[in-house]
Design a protein around this motif. Structure first.
Motif, mmCIF file in Angstrom:
data_model
loop_
_atom_site.group_PDB
_atom_site.id
_atom_site.type_symbol
_atom_site.label_atom_id
_atom_site.label_comp_id
_atom_site.label_asym_id
_atom_site.label_seq_id
_atom_site.Cartn_x
_atom_site.Cartn_y
_atom_site.Cartn_z
ATOM 1 N N ALA A 71 0.831 -1.201 0.000
ATOM 2 C CA ALA A 71 0.000 0.000 0.000
ATOM 3 C C ALA A 71 0.870 1.257 0.000
ATOM 4 C CB ALA A 71 -0.898 -0.012 1.223
ATOM 5 N N ASP A 72 0.319 2.325 -0.560
ATOM 6 C CA ASP A 72 0.972 3.622 -0.576
ATOM 7 C C ASP A 72 0.701 4.314 0.759
ATOM 8 O OD1 ASP A 72 1.901 6.175 -1.141
ATOM 9 O OD2 ASP A 72 0.230 6.673 -2.460
ATOM 10 N N ILE A 73 1.749 4.659 1.486
ATOM 11 C CA ILE A 73 1.563 5.198 2.837
ATOM 12 C C ILE A 73 0.823 6.537 2.821
ATOM 13 C CG2 ILE A 73 3.780 6.379 3.043
ATOM 14 C CD1 ILE A 73 3.799 5.172 5.985
ATOM 15 N N GLU A 74 1.035 7.366 1.817
ATOM 16 C CA GLU A 74 0.328 8.651 1.765
ATOM 17 C C GLU A 74 -1.175 8.444 1.552
ATOM 18 O OE1 GLU A 74 1.651 11.460 2.765
ATOM 19 O OE2 GLU A 74 3.491 10.330 3.063
ATOM 20 N N ALA A 75 -1.535 7.514 0.684
ATOM 21 C CA ALA A 75 -2.951 7.203 0.471
ATOM 22 C C ALA A 75 -3.542 6.594 1.738
ATOM 23 C CB ALA A 75 -3.112 6.250 -0.712
ATOM 24 N N ALA A 76 -2.758 5.777 2.413
ATOM 25 C CA ALA A 76 -3.227 5.162 3.663
ATOM 26 C C ALA A 76 -3.465 6.235 4.719
ATOM 27 C CB ALA A 76 -2.215 4.133 4.157
ATOM 28 N N LYS A 77 -2.573 7.226 4.810
ATOM 29 C CA LYS A 77 -2.760 8.312 5.782
ATOM 30 C C LYS A 77 -4.025 9.098 5.471
ATOM 31 C CE LYS A 77 2.046 8.965 7.090
ATOM 32 N NZ LYS A 77 3.222 9.828 7.045
ATOM 33 N N ALA A 78 -4.269 9.371 4.200
ATOM 34 C CA ALA A 78 -5.477 10.105 3.806
ATOM 35 C C ALA A 78 -6.728 9.313 4.172
ATOM 36 C CB ALA A 78 -5.443 10.416 2.315
ATOM 37 N N THR A 79 -6.706 8.016 3.928
ATOM 38 C CA THR A 79 -7.850 7.169 4.275
ATOM 39 C C THR A 79 -8.037 7.128 5.785
ATOM 40 O OG1 THR A 79 -7.549 5.833 2.300
ATOM 41 C CG2 THR A 79 -8.829 4.849 4.089
ATOM 42 N N PHE A 80 -6.962 6.932 6.511
ATOM 43 C CA PHE A 80 -7.037 6.891 7.981
ATOM 44 C C PHE A 80 -7.635 8.181 8.521
ATOM 45 C CE2 PHE A 80 -5.396 7.628 12.241
ATOM 46 C CZ PHE A 80 -5.711 6.432 12.865
ATOM 47 N N ASN A 81 -7.233 9.300 7.952
ATOM 48 C CA ASN A 81 -7.728 10.596 8.419
ATOM 49 C C ASN A 81 -9.227 10.761 8.180
ATOM 50 O OD1 ASN A 81 -5.256 11.368 9.443
ATOM 51 N ND2 ASN A 81 -4.621 12.382 7.564
ATOM 52 N N ARG A 82 -9.761 10.089 7.166
ATOM 53 C CA ARG A 82 -11.220 10.115 6.954
ATOM 54 C C ARG A 82 -11.945 9.423 8.103
ATOM 55 N NH1 ARG A 82 -13.170 8.344 1.136
ATOM 56 N NH2 ARG A 82 -15.104 9.205 1.976
ATOM 57 N N PHE A 83 -11.325 8.409 8.660
ATOM 58 C CA PHE A 83 -11.918 7.672 9.784
ATOM 59 C C PHE A 83 -11.707 8.396 11.116
ATOM 60 C CE2 PHE A 83 -11.521 4.279 6.655
ATOM 61 C CZ PHE A 83 -12.712 3.605 6.828
ATOM 62 N N ASP A 84 -10.580 9.059 11.266
ATOM 63 C CA ASP A 84 -10.211 9.724 12.527
ATOM 64 C C ASP A 84 -10.861 11.108 12.594
ATOM 65 O OD1 ASP A 84 -8.984 10.463 14.889
ATOM 66 O OD2 ASP A 84 -7.026 10.851 13.955
ATOM 67 N N ALA A 85 -12.162 11.122 12.901
ATOM 68 C CA ALA A 85 -12.963 12.349 12.837
ATOM 69 C C ALA A 85 -12.447 13.465 13.745
ATOM 70 C CB ALA A 85 -14.419 12.040 13.176
#
Length: 71
Positions: A2-16
């Motif tokens: 996985a691409d870590i930058e894309a993963a961070k963006a996705t994680f941030n969508r969950f971390d309200a």
């Protein structure tokens, strides 16, 4: 891998609240916003628990990233 930058963006969508931890409630809310209203509280809790390697009841980015690496 996985691409870590894309993963961070996705994680941030969950971390309200932006505290670096995803709670079951945040997970449930994010899934509903992304079009999956069928994720219930118990389902969200089970998903978080499955990825929560330090057993603190939440999912950190490191735990999220590890889950992505493991498939």
């Amino acid at each position: 891998m996985a691409d870590i930058e894309a993963a961070k963006a996705t994680f941030n969508r969950f971390d309200a609240d932006g505290d670096g931890q995803v709670t079951p409630d945040e997970f449930k809310r994010a899934m509903a916003e992304m079009g999956d209203p069928f994720v219930t509280g118990p389902v969200a809790e089970a998903v978080i628990k499955a990825k929560d390697s330090d057993a603190n009841g939440t999912m950190s980015f490191d735990e999220f990233w590890q889950a992505l690496q493991n498939g």
